[in-house]
Design a protein around this motif. Structure first.
Motif, PDB file in Angstrom:
ATOM      1  N   LEU A  75       0.811  -1.328   0.095  1.00  9.34           N
ATOM      2  CA  LEU A  75       0.034   0.098  -0.058  1.00  9.34           C
ATOM      3  C   LEU A  75       0.671   1.371  -0.030  1.00  9.34           C
ATOM      4  N   LYS A  76       1.946   1.370   0.878  1.00  9.23           N
ATOM      5  CA  LYS A  76       2.634   2.551   0.893  1.00  9.23           C
ATOM      6  C   LYS A  76       3.563   2.532  -0.584  1.00  9.23           C
ATOM      7  N   GLU A  77       3.976   1.781  -1.145  1.00  8.94           N
ATOM      8  CA  GLU A  77       4.480   1.715  -2.525  1.00  8.94           C
ATOM      9  C   GLU A  77       3.334   2.586  -3.479  1.00  8.94           C
ATOM     10  N   SER A  78       2.392   1.975  -3.212  1.00 10.77           N
ATOM     11  CA  SER A  78       1.197   2.526  -4.475  1.00 10.77           C
ATOM     12  C   SER A  78       1.092   4.106  -3.977  1.00 10.77           C
ATOM     13  N   MET A  79       0.949   4.397  -2.691  1.00 13.57           N
ATOM     14  CA  MET A  79       0.732   5.582  -2.214  1.00 13.57           C
ATOM     15  C   MET A  79       1.957   6.612  -2.509  1.00 13.57           C
ATOM     16  N   SER A  80       3.204   6.289  -2.595  1.00 14.02           N
ATOM     17  CA  SER A  80       4.241   7.106  -2.656  1.00 14.02           C
ATOM     18  C   SER A  80       4.448   7.349  -4.064  1.00 14.02           C
ATOM     19  N   GLU A  81       3.998   6.356  -4.910  1.00  9.70           N
ATOM     20  CA  GLU A  81       3.994   6.787  -6.264  1.00  9.70           C
ATOM     21  C   GLU A  81       2.942   7.990  -6.724  1.00  9.70           C
ATOM     22  N   LEU A  82       1.617   7.701  -6.001  1.00  7.62           N
ATOM     23  CA  LEU A  82       0.678   8.723  -6.111  1.00  7.62           C
ATOM     24  C   LEU A  82       1.097  10.136  -5.657  1.00  7.62           C
ATOM     25  N   GLN A  83       1.780  10.221  -4.679  1.00 11.00           N
ATOM     26  CA  GLN A  83       2.343  11.479  -4.137  1.00 11.00           C
ATOM     27  C   GLN A  83       3.085  12.181  -4.673  1.00 11.00           C
ATOM     28  N   GLN A  84       4.053  11.532  -5.562  1.00 14.09           N
ATOM     29  CA  GLN A  84       4.750  12.358  -6.431  1.00 14.09           C
ATOM     30  C   GLN A  84       4.228  12.942  -7.740  1.00 14.09           C
ATOM     31  N   HIS A  85       2.876  12.341  -8.115  1.00 12.74           N
ATOM     32  CA  HIS A  85       2.283  13.039  -9.217  1.00 12.74           C
ATOM     33  C   HIS A  85       1.056  13.822  -8.962  1.00 12.74           C
ATOM     34  N   GLU A  86       0.265  13.507  -7.953  1.00 10.31           N
ATOM     35  CA  GLU A  86      -1.113  13.860  -7.672  1.00 10.31           C
ATOM     36  C   GLU A  86      -1.142  14.043  -6.342  1.00 10.31           C
ATOM     37  N   GLN A  87      -0.727  15.131  -5.690  1.00 13.76           N
ATOM     38  CA  GLN A  87      -0.590  15.504  -4.475  1.00 13.76           C
ATOM     39  C   GLN A  87      -1.856  15.358  -3.651  1.00 13.76           C
ATOM     40  N   TYR A  88      -2.873  16.149  -4.248  1.00 12.05           N
ATOM     41  CA  TYR A  88      -4.137  16.321  -3.602  1.00 12.05           C
ATOM     42  C   TYR A  88      -4.949  15.076  -3.484  1.00 12.05           C
ATOM     43  N   VAL A  89      -4.821  14.256  -4.776  1.00 11.26           N
ATOM     44  CA  VAL A  89      -5.329  12.785  -4.643  1.00 11.26           C
ATOM     45  C   VAL A  89      -4.671  12.001  -3.595  1.00 11.26           C
ATOM     46  N   TYR A  90      -3.484  12.224  -3.295  1.00 10.68           N
ATOM     47  CA  TYR A  90      -2.848  11.425  -2.418  1.00 10.68           C
ATOM     48  C   TYR A  90      -3.311  11.672  -1.157  1.00 10.68           C
ATOM     49  N   LEU A  91      -3.901  12.794  -0.687  1.00  7.40           N
ATOM     50  CA  LEU A  91      -4.327  13.084   0.594  1.00  7.40           C
ATOM     51  C   LEU A  91      -5.629  12.396   0.939  1.00  7.40           C
ATOM     52  N   TYR A  92      -6.412  12.364  -0.412  1.00  5.28           N
ATOM     53  CA  TYR A  92      -7.843  11.517  -0.264  1.00  5.28           C
ATOM     54  C   TYR A  92      -7.467  10.011  -0.240  1.00  5.28           C
ATOM     55  N   GLY A  93      -6.193   9.306  -0.937  1.00  6.24           N
ATOM     56  CA  GLY A  93      -5.832   8.216  -0.333  1.00  6.24           C
ATOM     57  C   GLY A  93      -5.567   7.816   1.174  1.00  6.24           C
ATOM     58  N   GLN A  94      -4.816   9.085   1.624  1.00  5.22           N
ATOM     59  CA  GLN A  94      -4.387   8.956   3.015  1.00  5.22           C
ATOM     60  C   GLN A  94      -5.549   8.853   4.014  1.00  5.22           C
ATOM     61  N   THR A  95      -6.639   9.588   3.505  1.00  7.22           N
ATOM     62  CA  THR A  95      -7.912   9.536   4.233  1.00  7.22           C
ATOM     63  C   THR A  95      -8.606   8.412   4.229  1.00  7.22           C
ATOM     64  N   LEU A  96      -8.683   7.713   3.063  1.00  6.51           N
ATOM     65  CA  LEU A  96      -9.283   6.185   2.593  1.00  6.51           C
ATOM     66  C   LEU A  96      -8.622   5.392   3.857  1.00  6.51           C
ATOM     67  N   LEU A  97      -7.200   5.359   3.469  1.00  9.81           N
ATOM     68  CA  LEU A  97      -6.484   4.182   4.376  1.00  9.81           C
ATOM     69  C   LEU A  97      -6.635   4.497   5.785  1.00  9.81           C
ATOM     70  N   ASP A  98      -6.478   5.732   6.479  1.00  7.83           N
ATOM     71  CA  ASP A  98      -6.788   5.925   7.581  1.00  7.83           C
ATOM     72  C   ASP A  98      -8.305   5.404   8.227  1.00  7.83           C
ATOM     73  N   PHE A  99      -9.134   5.569   7.400  1.00  6.48           N
ATOM     74  CA  PHE A  99     -10.641   4.954   7.506  1.00  6.48           C
ATOM     75  C   PHE A  99     -10.377   3.546   7.542  1.00  6.48           C
ATOM     76  N   ILE A 100      -9.778   2.933   6.761  1.00  7.41           N
ATOM     77  CA  ILE A 100      -9.927   1.419   6.637  1.00  7.41           C
ATOM     78  C   ILE A 100      -9.152   0.824   7.877  1.00  7.41           C
ATOM     79  N   TYR A 101      -8.195   1.228   8.433  1.00  7.21           N
ATOM     80  CA  TYR A 101      -7.313   0.697   9.420  1.00  7.21           C
ATOM     81  C   TYR A 101      -8.299   1.112  10.768  1.00  7.21           C
ATOM     82  N   ALA A 102      -8.921   2.165  10.630  1.00  2.00           N
ATOM     83  CA  ALA A 102      -9.840   2.670  11.901  1.00  2.00           C
ATOM     84  C   ALA A 102     -10.991   1.695  11.913  1.00  2.00           C
TER      85      ALA A 102
END
Length: 383
Positions: A75-102
């Protein structure tokens, strides 16, 4: 806090917190570029990318497998790739993964936390508010292999993605609207020499009168603190807790640093002129042409103008005809240039309504040499 940011040398320096699902600790972006990339981002791409993440949870053991180090590393590898190209979308991904583990720990608390960030999330996930994972009565044995036969985690992930997608679409429209308003005020307000205009205050006044009740940019102040950067410099850092915080921070800083924004006359997307302030076209690849707007924009705009207006159509045909005669030495260059100047004046008169279309077309036809049909062709036609 999701991240901390600061501005230096015209760049946003972005630092992830320890809870981040990215292997990138810190990264710098050119001020304004992430924001304008986000408003050009296709929402369908979001669904495609995050639906692929959701598939990883399509299992009765997903709530257990998600805690495995190998799974988290992927998951972290996918998110790192996303952060390098789409920073705002990366934050949506961070929100999603925070939700999943919560959600794996407590569905209700996860939904309540998501609701605080994304309004109406609770309505979409209300089916899980009263669900709790089974727990062992023993203090020594955990229910590690409980089968989630209804795949509740998978369902929750898909619903959360739908909520985030809906928010992304609405948020893009909000940002585009504010960019349009900013461009409007920059065009309409005459700035006295030696003075500056507080556009953020003007935008907030607009929000107050248009939507009523509150300011958007100035009402919620950022929490700031001093910290050391990767170079051990002490900087004033701004706390970022989600995509809206990042937008407010970047947009305010763009205005403070006089980052000029324009709208491409070809693709109609926003861009920052790099070399010429009067540039009319961006340098993005246009559609499926594999060419950039600043390479073909003027040509496409002219062709569209010709196709939509008969005045331009007849002018273009006459121009090509006489230009061809010039190349074939049937008309001198001087005569062609004189004709071109006169044709341009009459074209503009016709477009302005000061010269009739039929009269303009008749003038263009003057002196046209038509090929006579041969006797053979005439005889064959009669037969």
């Amino acid at each position: 806090m999701v991240a901390s940011v600061y501005i230096k040398d015209g760049n946003i320096h972005f630092y992830n917190e320890k809870s981040s699902f990215s292997n990138i600790g810190g990264i710098a972006y050119e001020l304004g570029k992430p924001l304008l990339n986000f408003v050009c981002y296709e929402p369908d791409m979001f669904l495609d990318a995050f639906s692929a993440i959701a598939e990883a949870f399509d299992s009765e053991h997903a709530h257990v497998a998600a805690k495995q180090p190998e799974f988290i590393a992927a998951l972290k590898e996918s998110m790192s790739e996303l952060q390098q190209h789409e920073q705002y979308v990366y934050l949506y991904g961070q929100t999603l993964l925070d939700f999943i583990y919560a959600f794996i720990e407590s569905p209700k608390q996860a939904i309540v936390a998501l609701e605080r960030q994304i309004p109406n999330a609770e309505a979409k996930l209300s089916w899980a508010l009263n669900f709790e994972w089974p727990k062992s009565n023993s203090t020594y044995v955990d229910v590690a292999y409980f089968l989630d036969k209804e795949k509740r985690l998978f369902r929750a992930v898909k619903d959360a993605i739908a909520v985030l997608h809906d928010h992304l679409c609405k948020f893009q429209k909000f940002i585009i609207h504010d960019l349009e308003i900013l461009l409007h005020y920059r065009k309409e307000i005459k700035v006295p020499d030696g003075r500056s205009i507080d556009y953020i205050d003007i935008l907030d006044e607009y929000h107050m009168h248009k939507f009523g009740g509150h300011y958007y940019y100035l009402e919620r102040s950022f929490r700031t603190f001093y910290g050391r950067t990767a170079t051990q410099e002490v900087q004033q850092l701004y706390e970022i807790n989600g995509v809206e915080d990042l937008f407010r921070f970047e947009f305010i800083k763009m205005i403070e640093h006089d980052i000029y924004i324009k709208k491409c006359k070809n693709c109609e997307r926003f861009f920052i002129p790099m070399r010429r302030v009067d540039a009319e076209y961006c340098n993005r690849i246009f559609a499926d042409t594999e060419r950039r707007c600043n390479e073909i924009g003027a040509m496409l705009r002219y062709e569209k103008k010709v196709a939509e207006n008969p005045v331009w159509d007849v002018y273009k045909k006459a121009y090509r005809r006489l230009n061809s005669r010039t190349r074939n030495k049937k008309m001198t260059q001087e005569d062609f240039l004189a004709w071109s100047d006169e044709a341009g004046r009459k074209r503009d008169e016709c477009l302005a309504g000061n010269l009739g279309f039929d009269e303009f077309e008749a003038w263009l036809e003057q002196g046209r040499v038509r090929k006579s049909r041969s006797k053979t062709a005439t005889t064959q036609a009669k037969v």
